[in-house]
Motif scaffolding. Structure first.
Motif, PDB file in Angstrom:
ATOM      1  N   VAL A   1       0.852  -1.182   0.000  1.00  0.00           N
ATOM      2  CA  VAL A   1       0.000   0.000   0.000  1.00  0.00           C
ATOM      3  C   VAL A   1       0.889   1.234   0.000  1.00  0.00           C
ATOM      4  N   THR A   2       0.626   2.161  -0.924  1.00  0.00           N
ATOM      5  CA  THR A   2       1.468   3.352  -1.059  1.00  0.00           C
ATOM      6  C   THR A   2       0.622   4.610  -0.929  1.00  0.00           C
ATOM      7  N   ASN A   3       1.288   5.725  -0.683  1.00  0.00           N
ATOM      8  CA  ASN A   3       0.583   6.994  -0.533  1.00  0.00           C
ATOM      9  C   ASN A   3       1.525   8.159  -0.752  1.00  0.00           C
ATOM     10  N   ALA A   4       0.936   9.321  -0.958  1.00  0.00           N
ATOM     11  CA  ALA A   4       1.649  10.591  -0.907  1.00  0.00           C
ATOM     12  C   ALA A   4       1.296  11.237   0.422  1.00  0.00           C
ATOM     13  N   CYS A   5       2.274  11.821   1.101  1.00  0.00           N
ATOM     14  CA  CYS A   5       2.005  12.331   2.451  1.00  0.00           C
ATOM     15  C   CYS A   5       2.903  13.521   2.774  1.00  0.00           C
ATOM     16  N   GLY A   6       2.576  14.188   3.881  1.00  0.00           N
ATOM     17  CA  GLY A   6       3.395  15.270   4.402  1.00  0.00           C
ATOM     18  C   GLY A   6       4.262  14.771   5.540  1.00  0.00           C
ATOM     19  N   ALA A   7       5.432  15.371   5.705  1.00  0.00           N
ATOM     20  CA  ALA A   7       6.374  14.937   6.736  1.00  0.00           C
ATOM     21  C   ALA A   7       6.457  15.949   7.870  1.00  0.00           C
ATOM     22  N   MET A   8       6.349  15.449   9.095  1.00  0.00           N
ATOM     23  CA  MET A   8       6.569  16.270  10.287  1.00  0.00           C
ATOM     24  C   MET A   8       7.955  16.048  10.872  1.00  0.00           C
ATOM     25  N   ASN A   9       8.603  14.979  10.458  1.00  0.00           N
ATOM     26  CA  ASN A   9       9.968  14.695  10.890  1.00  0.00           C
ATOM     27  C   ASN A   9      10.914  15.591  10.100  1.00  0.00           C
ATOM     28  N   THR A  10      11.642  16.449  10.804  1.00  0.00           N
ATOM     29  CA  THR A  10      12.485  17.452  10.145  1.00  0.00           C
ATOM     30  C   THR A  10      13.715  16.843   9.470  1.00  0.00           C
ATOM     31  N   GLU A  11      13.966  15.546   9.695  1.00  0.00           N
ATOM     32  CA  GLU A  11      15.080  14.885   9.017  1.00  0.00           C
ATOM     33  C   GLU A  11      14.674  14.367   7.643  1.00  0.00           C
ATOM     34  N   PHE A  12      13.372  14.454   7.322  1.00  0.00           N
ATOM     35  CA  PHE A  12      12.874  14.027   6.025  1.00  0.00           C
ATOM     36  C   PHE A  12      12.854  15.215   5.077  1.00  0.00           C
ATOM     37  N   SER A  13      12.752  14.912   3.768  1.00  0.00           N
ATOM     38  CA  SER A  13      12.680  15.955   2.745  1.00  0.00           C
ATOM     39  C   SER A  13      11.675  15.559   1.675  1.00  0.00           C
ATOM     40  N   PRO A  14      11.040  16.544   1.014  1.00  0.00           N
ATOM     41  CA  PRO A  14      10.145  16.219  -0.095  1.00  0.00           C
ATOM     42  C   PRO A  14      10.867  15.384  -1.148  1.00  0.00           C
ATOM     43  N   GLY A  15      10.190  14.357  -1.630  1.00  0.00           N
ATOM     44  CA  GLY A  15      10.792  13.437  -2.580  1.00  0.00           C
ATOM     45  C   GLY A  15      11.328  12.170  -1.946  1.00  0.00           C
ATOM     46  N   ASP A  16      11.496  12.171  -0.611  1.00  0.00           N
ATOM     47  CA  ASP A  16      11.949  10.966   0.086  1.00  0.00           C
ATOM     48  C   ASP A  16      10.878   9.878   0.020  1.00  0.00           C
ATOM     49  N   LEU A  17      11.315   8.632   0.074  1.00  0.00           N
ATOM     50  CA  LEU A  17      10.423   7.505   0.265  1.00  0.00           C
ATOM     51  C   LEU A  17      10.595   6.982   1.682  1.00  0.00           C
TER      52      LEU A  17
ATOM     53  N   VAL B   1      -5.409  10.775   8.878  1.00  0.00           N
ATOM     54  CA  VAL B   1      -6.496  11.663   9.277  1.00  0.00           C
ATOM     55  C   VAL B   1      -7.578  11.577   8.209  1.00  0.00           C
ATOM     56  N   SER B   2      -8.752  12.092   8.526  1.00  0.00           N
ATOM     57  CA  SER B   2      -9.863  11.939   7.590  1.00  0.00           C
ATOM     58  C   SER B   2      -9.741  12.858   6.383  1.00  0.00           C
ATOM     59  N   GLY B   3      -9.171  14.102   6.555  1.00  0.00           N
ATOM     60  CA  GLY B   3      -9.179  15.059   5.474  1.00  0.00           C
ATOM     61  C   GLY B   3     -10.608  15.535   5.218  1.00  0.00           C
ATOM     62  N   PRO B   4     -10.873  16.267   4.119  1.00  0.00           N
ATOM     63  CA  PRO B   4      -9.923  16.593   3.062  1.00  0.00           C
ATOM     64  C   PRO B   4      -9.101  17.851   3.304  1.00  0.00           C
ATOM     65  N   SER B   5      -9.381  18.587   4.358  1.00  0.00           N
ATOM     66  CA  SER B   5      -8.571  19.778   4.623  1.00  0.00           C
ATOM     67  C   SER B   5      -7.204  19.355   5.144  1.00  0.00           C
ATOM     68  N   TYR B   6      -6.190  20.129   4.782  1.00  0.00           N
ATOM     69  CA  TYR B   6      -4.873  19.894   5.338  1.00  0.00           C
ATOM     70  C   TYR B   6      -4.863  20.334   6.797  1.00  0.00           C
ATOM     71  N   MET B   7      -3.858  19.892   7.540  1.00  0.00           N
ATOM     72  CA  MET B   7      -3.869  20.028   8.989  1.00  0.00           C
ATOM     73  C   MET B   7      -3.568  21.448   9.463  1.00  0.00           C
ATOM     74  N   ALA B   8      -4.239  21.848  10.552  1.00  0.00           N
ATOM     75  CA  ALA B   8      -3.910  23.091  11.240  1.00  0.00           C
ATOM     76  C   ALA B   8      -2.589  22.912  11.971  1.00  0.00           C
TER      77      ALA B   8
ATOM     78  N   THR C   1       5.301  25.468   8.192  1.00  0.00           N
ATOM     79  CA  THR C   1       4.675  25.250   6.896  1.00  0.00           C
ATOM     80  C   THR C   1       3.966  26.509   6.413  1.00  0.00           C
ATOM     81  N   ASP C   2       4.076  26.764   5.109  1.00  0.00           N
ATOM     82  CA  ASP C   2       3.408  27.914   4.493  1.00  0.00           C
ATOM     83  C   ASP C   2       2.152  27.507   3.735  1.00  0.00           C
ATOM     84  N   GLY C   3       1.724  26.272   3.953  1.00  0.00           N
ATOM     85  CA  GLY C   3       0.555  25.775   3.236  1.00  0.00           C
ATOM     86  C   GLY C   3       0.970  24.945   2.043  1.00  0.00           C
ATOM     87  N   ILE C   4       0.048  24.116   1.583  1.00  0.00           N
ATOM     88  CA  ILE C   4       0.334  23.203   0.484  1.00  0.00           C
ATOM     89  C   ILE C   4      -0.936  23.022  -0.335  1.00  0.00           C
TER      90      ILE C   4
END
Length: 283
Positions: free
Chosen positions: A109-125, A186-193, A241-244
């Protein structure tokens, strides 16, 4: 969930291909192109499969593809269903039930997601090692169908440890840097506060998204082996975060596709036949 409907959908699929699928693939936002690389492929638009929901989200093609990937017979979903689309959790997980009934003993099972871990970067798997269900719902609520699995299935090892190790070893052999971590749904569809992101981060989550966990729960309910892979498309760091937008998510997922496809192909190709098989005790 109706066992009869699951069986009807699975029988229709099995009548159209001759092999016995071993693994199901759920391909998240922007990652569905992998299904177009299957050998001996048979394509099933969702609207042609009995009782299947219809995907409504951009980046989800809305079809199931049966075929061989690196020699492994698979059923691959190009697009999934989400709780936020208005579907019930039973609808969201219906395809997982069908894939299992059709023969799949494992699920990637795969997904696209946001990272809260500051050691991660966009594009990481990220290989998912565990999850937190913050959707406020569960696909097993309601009358339990014993033919699927037990009333109270164990989720202490939701993601198969052997498959996690195999995925990490495969990534290393292919010189692909991957992260490991906990995925919060999370349920979505809004992005997180911002306060919500801080809460999830405090709870130990490394990433956050709107899928995957319901499907994993349903798969484990039926005794399937589960491997989870996240594509990190944005940083969701509290206060930073500046929004996505969904368009930005899709753009980053598209850029990560070559590495993602290489990893999944490697995971399948470097496995033994037994990797995707498990004694089936339910259906």
């Amino acid at each position: 969930m109706s066992l009869k409907k699951v069986k009807e959908a699975a029988e229709m699929l099995k009548s159209r291909f001759s092999f016995n699928p071993k693994a199901g693939l759920i391909l998240g936002s922007g990652l569905g192109d992998l299904a177009e690389e299957l050998d001996d492929a048979v394509v099933f638009p969702y609207e042609d499969i009995p009782h299947f929901p219809i995907s409504t989200v951009a980046g989800h093609k809305g079809q199931l593809v049966a075929g061989l990937l690196e020699g492994v017979p698979v059923l691959a979903m190009q697009g999934r269903f989400h709780f936020y689309e208005g579907y019930s959790m039973q609808d969201v997980t219906f395809p997982v039930r069908v894939m299992h009934e059709a023969g799949c003993e494992s699920l990637i099972v795969t997904n696209a997601c946001g990272a809260m871990n500051t050691e991660f970067s966009p594009g990481d798997l990220m290989i998912i090692t565990d999850h937190i269900n913050f959707t406020g719902a569960n696909p097993l609520i309601g009358k339990n169908t014993e033919e699927f699995g037990p009333r109270f299935p164990d989720m202490s090892r939701a993601y198969d440890e052997g498959l996690v190790v195999h995925a990490l070893d495969t990534a290393s052999s292919l010189s692909i840097d991957v992260q490991q971590g906990i995925y919060a749904a999370v349920s979505g569809p809004s992005y997180m506060a911002g306060a919500e992101l801080k809460m999830l981060q405090t709870c130990g989550a490394d990433t956050v998204g709107m899928s995957t966990v319901p499907e994993t729960i349903a798969a484990k309910h039926m005794g399937m082996n589960v491997l989870g892979i996240s594509c990190i498309t944005d940083m969701a760091v509290p206060g930073e975060t500046d929004g996505i937008t969904h368009e930005e998510v899709m753009k980053t997922a598209a850029a990560a596709k070559p590495v993602f496809k290489k990893l999944v192909r490697g995971i399948l190709g470097q496995s033994s036949k037994e990797t995707w098989e498990k004694e089936r005790t339910n259906l």
